[in-house]
Structures are given as structure tokens and as C-alpha cells.
Motif scaffolding. Structure first.
Motif: not given
Length: 727
Positions: A271-273, A6-12, A71-75, A90-92
Motif C-alpha cells: 500500500a505504501l507504493n 522490513a524483515t516482517a514485510a519481506i518474509n510475509g 520472483r523478480e521483485m522479491l528481495p 521493502v516496497l518491491n
């Protein structure tokens, strides 16, 4: 879900959005907010953004809204020790990453217009193809409709060695899947590994090198979105429907080869979405049925297919080379040619004919004349392929159905290239295929195996003879031409009034659920693949298939082409979405379309006429829309007054737009289309007493606006100008 992934996906995702915003701001300074952006010859703007949000990104100014949405979707950026209570952040983040990748790639197209080839194949100095244009989408989309392409693998990274790369790619090809390639593992790229090993890449071989960067992966996701919008009647902005459609109808998965970077993780989360699982050969945290890791390269293809739930059917064919639809687009060129037949170099003909059952020996294959191992490399030979069939259910009308299969069945053999049909066929066999033991006799063996497998219900016995002596081939050509002429005369002499039954074609309903194509003797299928005789034979061969008889019933309007029985069938087959349409009109409730049409006609009020454009023509048309925009307007199974989809051949049929005076109304066509249909068009023009009508039809050399072509029509005394007003 593990906080590590999750950390990797959000940071990426944060990294990608930052890159996108930086590229956008720099482009604004140099280009200005009004600068158009997009992917060349595509109708869906930036398709992932458009499909998910309904927002059209057409200029650099429009990108501002997309950046704001990212920016709105980024956690918030996560740390490994942070708790993750749900998968939603993560999906967002993944969706924001895909949006950012589309922006990055759109600006790349703007600032580096030659970065991608914009073609189906690599060119000499560039292997990166970029986003598929809408011509490719239509051509390849049909394969997803008819099942010859079960799905696609989006591969990020490269294999540990060239040998493993070839093994993975070949496995995917033999399972008939498309492979979309992007991103690097260190300094290695999968497409480069394949090319070094002598493997052809490009859309024709289903090994598609989108681009070298992680952001290029978005072209694969965008392809799936465009399938949903083009064929599935999914409305832009209805994200839930889009995700469900892609999950249930577009069978795709992500394969990560090599160490998963943060940007890879973000892209995979996107892609998971869409219901596309991720399968990796490295050790990353797993999510059941969504992320599967640490899979060895020798098992990764089968594991991915299992996780995605794909059903792959492969039938063995007795040839010494790999065999399957993925090899249909392979090219044999230059020094690689061992044997060439036809193509204007030598006579070549293909002919399927019926025989009494006692004159056919099932499975017999004979080569009459020189075989491949009896001629040197680089040879040219005449060739006649004669397929003789017999059986209690066999009919003369089935012969062209079987004959039409020869083209793709031969092409499915690796190292064998086949173009054309009938007496204009062209065959090349590669040195590599001959080295593996391929001979001309294998053409007979593969035709026997596949035609029995696919059409064994209509014949009991089949034998094949391949002639390679000039005098024999010329004699077969003469006989075959007589048969071709008799077949053509049978369908040419039929009218809609002469039959009580039409036929449906529901092949495209897997993509466009409300579209129902009904085919009559004087209105071929809009994709150009089926005429009335084909559908009749198809139903006889497969009574539960996509071509079903439709009783015309009471004639409700002979001018417009509307029948009670057809209306009832259309209402039922469209699940109540369409209750009627007209066969012969462009203005009054014309037939629905799915996105597969060869041509689109549109009214030109100022000219009191109609233009038609074929899919291959990619420039602007006089109605103010390119083909891609037109297809997006009328596709998806709706009736659109003023517009209608149709085949090229339909233009030359007597009932084409008969309610509006037919070809007398045609005032504009692309020059290439005029040349392609000239012979048949001129026959029709002679029938109506205007033998030079085609010369009076404007094309792009005259102009691409109504105002530009009106003076030409006046000068040429085009009949449309003296007809009753269209509107």
C-alpha cells in the motif's frame, strides 16, 4: 527504516508468493493453462498487476508471467540483524505481495465460485462481498468525484471489543469515508463484530466486508487502481503515473487493528507504493508520515485522517440520530419498520414551490396530522412533504434542483430510508430511530438546515409542512402533478437551436483530466445526472462551480453537431488534449467519456446499425465486448470513432445519433433497457412514422452476435437495413 518491520514485510511477501505459486500450480493440473481467470464483471483483468505492469492476466497460463514478476521483485529473506540501506526492497516486496494476493483471489474465484457473494450486500449465509464489479465502481466512483466520499480506510483485523468496533466504524461513517474490511485478529473479524452489534454492512452503508483473509485486502487496492484506469486516463504499465494518481487523488489509508503479522506487514508495504499510509494500534517501528503505530483505538480514526491529510467537513444537523452520506444506503426492513409511507402502500408526494416572501416564515416546520409518537409501531400513513421557499434570487427553474435534494438529505439520517421522488416516493422510519427521538418534524428541520447550507444563495426563507391525512395528501398530489408537468414541458420544448449557450460539466475531471462534458437541451450529461436546465440552475446557484456557460459561437457543422465556441472551450478545458468533438455522431469524432456513462453505443457493421448497452447489463453484447470492456475502451477522456457514451434519456432525445439517422439505426438493446425507456422511445418512434420500431429492435433473447440478430432484423424489416451504409 527499522529492520524489524522490513524483515516482517519481506518474509510475509515470500510467504504470499509461495502460496500463490502453489495455488496456481495445483489449478494448472486440474484446469489447464487455457482456463480463464479474473474477477467477475470487471474490465481490468487483475487490476493491480495490469495497472502496474500493463500485463493482462486472462488465463491460468498468463499467471506464469505474473509469478515470474513476483520472483523478480522479491528481495532475499532478511534477518533482523541485516542492514537495510533503502526502502526500495521493502516496497518491491510489498508490490510482489499484492500481485500474489490477486493471484490467490483469482484462483479462489475459479475454484470456489460461491465464496464471495458478487453483490452489494451480504446474503443470508455469506457476508463476504469480494471484488467490486464495474457497476459498483461506477456508482461509488461518482461519490469520490463529487466529494461525498472523501476517501477510504482499508482495515485489517478487528477491534478489542464489539463496542470499540462500532465506535470506529461509526466514526468513519460520520466522516463519510468508506471502510474496506479484511483479515482477522485471532478469531475475531471486524465485519462480524459489527453484525453482532446490529450494524448493517455492505456497499450501501460504506462498511464493505471484502473477505476474511489478508489477501482480500487487495480488493481495496484494486479498487483504487481501477479508479485511476477508469476515470484518470492512466495508461496501464505506467507505474509512476499510477502511484502519483492514487497518492494525489484517491485518499486512502490502511488501518491495522491487532498484532501485525508478516503477511499484514507485506500487504501494508504494498500500500505504501500507492501513497497510502499505515496506522496501527500496536507497537511497530514507525516511518514518519508513512507508518504510525501504537495509536489508541479512541484516537485512531482522527490520527489516520491527519496522517493522510484528508480534509473532512461535517456540519451539524438538528436531528437526534447520526447524520451523513454513509447512511444513505441503509435499509429499514421487516420487524424494524416503525412507520411506512408511500411505496404503493399509501399516497406520498414531495413538492418544492416558490412563494411571495411575506408568505414564508423561515424555519417554520409543521406536521399537519398524526406525528410519529401518535401512532403505533408498524403504522402506515400518507405523507406530503411541501417545501415552500422565497427570496429575491429564487426562480421557478430552481424548484426541481431543490426538490431533487430531498431524496438524499432524508436518507442521510440513520434509521430513515427514502426511495424515489416526486409522487412515487417511499419512506420508512426504523424503530431504533424513533427510540432515539426521531419524529417527522425532524425531516422538516434537516431539510431547512441542509438546503439553507447548500443553496442559501438562491433563497432567503424556507418553511416545511408535512401532511399525514389522506385528504390533504391527495390534494397536494394534484397540485404537485400540475407543477411537474409544467416543468417537464419547459425542457421538452427546448432544442439545441433555440439557445445560444450550452453548459459544461467538469465534475469528473478530478478523475479524468482530459474529459469535458458539454450539455445541451438535446444532449443530457452522459452520466444521466444533469440536463441543460439543471446546469443552468447550478451555474446560477454556484457561478464558480463545475457547470459553466459555453457560448456555441459559429455553427461549423449542423448535421454532426459542432460549434466553434464549443471547440474552443473543450480545447481549453481539456488542457489541449481534445480540440473538438461532435454532439450527434458515433462515427465522426464523438464526444469524450470519463467512465461514468449510463450507456455505451457501438456500431454493428454487419447489421448496418448501432447497438446500445446500459451499465446494469453484464453479459456479452453483439459487438463482442461486455459493458466493462467497452467502458475501458472509450473512457478516460478520449474520442473513439464507432463508440460513444451517453445517458439512458439521451436515447429518446431527437438529436440522438442524428448524423446517422438516430433511432432508426438502433438494432439491439438489452430487454431491461427497452422496458425502462419504452414510453418515451415510442413517442419518438411515432414522430418518425415507425410506431412499432421498439418491437423491431433485437435484444439478448434474440441473440448476442451480429449473425444471430441479422435474421431477426430482416424478418422484422428493420429500417436500418435499408439506410445508407454506415461505413
Amino acid at each position: 527504516m527499522s529492520t524489524i518491520i522490513a524483515t516482517a514485510a519481506i518474509n510475509g511477501a515470500h510467504q504470499l508468493v509461495d502460496r500463490a505459486e502453489s495455488a496456481w500450480r495445483n489449478a494448472l493440473v486440474t484446469k489447464g493453462s487455457g482456463q480463464p481467470v479474473g474477477f467477475p464483471n470487471t474490465a481490468y483483468f487483475l487490476p493491480v498487476i495490469y495497472g502496474v505492469t500493463g500485463q493482462k492476466v486472462e488465463t491460468l497460463g498468463d499467471v506464469a508471467h505474473a509469478i515470474a514478476k513476483c520472483r523478480e521483485m522479491l528481495p532475499p529473506v532478511m534477518k533482523p540483524e541485516d542492514a537495510l540501506l533503502s526502502l526500495d526492497p521493502v516496497l518491491n516486496a510489498g508490490m510482489a505481495a499484492l500481485f500474489a494476493e490477486e493471484i490467490i483471489e483469482a484462483i479462489r474465484y475459479l475454484e470456489q465460485p460461491d465464496y464471495y457473494t458478487k453483490t452489494e450486500d451480504p446474503i443470508d449465509d455469506n457476508i463476504w462481498l469480494g471484488a467490486a464489479d464495474d457497476v459498483i465502481l461506477r456508482k461509488r466512483g461518482v461519490e469520490f468525484v463529487d466529494g461525498t466520499a472523501p476517501g477510504f480506510a482499508a482495515i485489517l483485523g478487528a477491534a478489542p471489543s464489539d463496542e470499540i468496533a462500532v465506535k470506529i466504524a461509526t466514526e468513519l461513517q460520520q466522516k463519510n469515508l468508506y471502510t474496506f474490511m479484511s483479515a482477522a485478529s485471532g478469531d475475531q473479524l471486524l465485519a462480524r463484530q459489527l453484525l453482532r452489534s446490529g450494524i448493517q454492512v455492505g456497499w450501501p452503508t460504506r462498511l464493505v466486508p471484502f473477505g476474511p483473509d489478508t489477501s482480500s485486502t487487495v480488493f481495496g487496492i484494486g479498487f483504487a487502481v481501477r479508479v485511476a484506469l477508469s476515470f484518470g486516463n492512466v495508461i496501464p504499465g505506467q507505474a509512476k503515473s499510477l502511484f502519483e494518481y492514487c497518492k494525489n487523488r484517491v485518499y486512502a489509508f490502511v488501518m491495522a487493528l491487532g498484532e501485525v503479522s508478516e503477511e499484514w506487514a507485506a500487504t501494508a508495504a504494498g500500500a505504501l507504493n500507492f501513497g497510502f499510509p499505515v496506522i496501527a494500534d500496536s507497537a511497530i517501528p514507525e516511518i514518519p508520515n508513512a507508518i504510525v503505530s501504537n495509536v489508541s483505538q479512541d484516537k485512531i480514526v482522527n490520527r489516520a485522517i491527519d496522517v493522510r491529510g484528508l480534509k473532512i467537513v461535517i456540519n451539524e444537523v438538528p436531528v437526534p440520530v447520526a447524520y451523513g452520506p454513509a447512511y444513505e444506503g441503509e435499509r429499514v426492513r421487516g420487524e424494524d419498520i416503525y412507520l411506512e409511507c408511500g411505496g404503493g402502500r399509501t399516497p406520498m408526494v414531495e413538492w418544492v414551490t416558490s412563494r411571495p416572501i411575506d408568505e414564508v416564515t423561515d424555519g417554520a416546520v409543521e406536521v399537519s396530522g398524526p406525528e410519529l409518537d401518535e401512532v403505533p409501531a408498524g403504522s402506515k400513513l400518507p405523507l406530503a412533504i411541501v417545501v415552500e421557499v422565497a427570496g429575491r434570487q429564487m426562480q421557478d427553474d430552481y424548484e426541481p434542483i431543490l426538490e431533487r435534494q430531498i431524496h438524499h438529505l432524508i436518507n442521510y439520517a440513520q434509521g430513515v430510508m427514502h426511495i424515489g421522488q416526486r409522487d412515487i416516493a417511499w419512506l420508512r422510519v426504523s424503530k431504533g430511530a424513533v427510540e432515539k427521538g426521531f419524529r417527522l418534524s425532524h425531516i422538516g428541520k434537516l431539510l431547512h438546515a441542509k438546503l439553507h447550507q447548500d443553496f442559501g444563495r438562491i433563497f432567503d426563507k424556507m418553511q416545511v409542512t408535512l401532511y399525514t391525512r389522506t385528504e390533504d395528501v391527495l390534494a397536494i398530489v394534484a397540485k404537485a402533478k400540475e407543477a411537474y408537468a409544467a416543468r417537464d414541458a419547459r425542457i421538452e420544448g427546448m432544442t439545441d437551436e433555440s439557445v445560444e449557450t450550452f453548459y459544461s460539466c467538469l465534475l469528473c475531471q478530478s478523475f479524468a483530466p482530459s474529459h469535458v462534458c458539454v450539455i445541451s437541451p438535446e444532449r443530457t450529461g452522459l452520466c444521466g445526472s444533469y440536463n441543460w436546465m439543471d446546469c443552468k440552475a447550478s451555474f446560477d446557484i454556484n457561478p464558480i462551480g463545475p457547470n459553466q456557460p459555453v457560448s456555441k459561437g459559429q455553427t461549423l457543422d449542423p448535421r454532426l453537431g459542432q460549434w466553434k465556441g464549443v471547440n474552443e472551450y473543450v480545447f481549453k478545458a481539456s488542457r489541449g488534449n481534445v480540440d473538438h468533438y461532435n454532439f450527434y455522431s458515433i462515427i465522426s469524432d464523438p464526444m469524450t467519456a470519463c467512465g461514468c456513462m449510463e450507456c455505451i453505443s457501438a456500431i454493428l457493421p454487419l447489421c448496418n446499425g448501432v447497438m446500445t448497452v446500459n451499465r446494469e447489463y453484464t453479459d456479452m453484447t453483439p459487438c463482442g465486448m461486455k459493458f466493462t470492456t467497452l467502458a475501458g475502451t472509450i473512457g478516460g477522456g478520449v474520442t473513439t470513432p464507432g463508440f460513444v457514451g451517453h445517458s439512458k434519456y439521451n436515447i429518446t432525445q431527437r438529436k440522438f445519433l442524428a448524423a446517422e439517422e438516430g433511432i432508426k439505426r438502433l438494432v439491439w438493446m438489452p430487454r431491461s433497457l427497452k422496458e425502462e425507456i419504452a414510453d418515451l422511445f415510442n413517442e419518438r418512434a411515432n414522430e418518425i412514422g415507425i410506431p412499432d420500431l421498439l418491437n423491431r429492435v433485437a435484444d439478448e433473447t434474440v441473440g448476442t452476435t451480429e449473425e444471430a440478430i441479422l435474421s431477426f432484423l430482416t424478418e422484422m424489416n428493420h429500417p436500418a437495413l435499408s439506410l445508407d451504409p454506415l461505413l
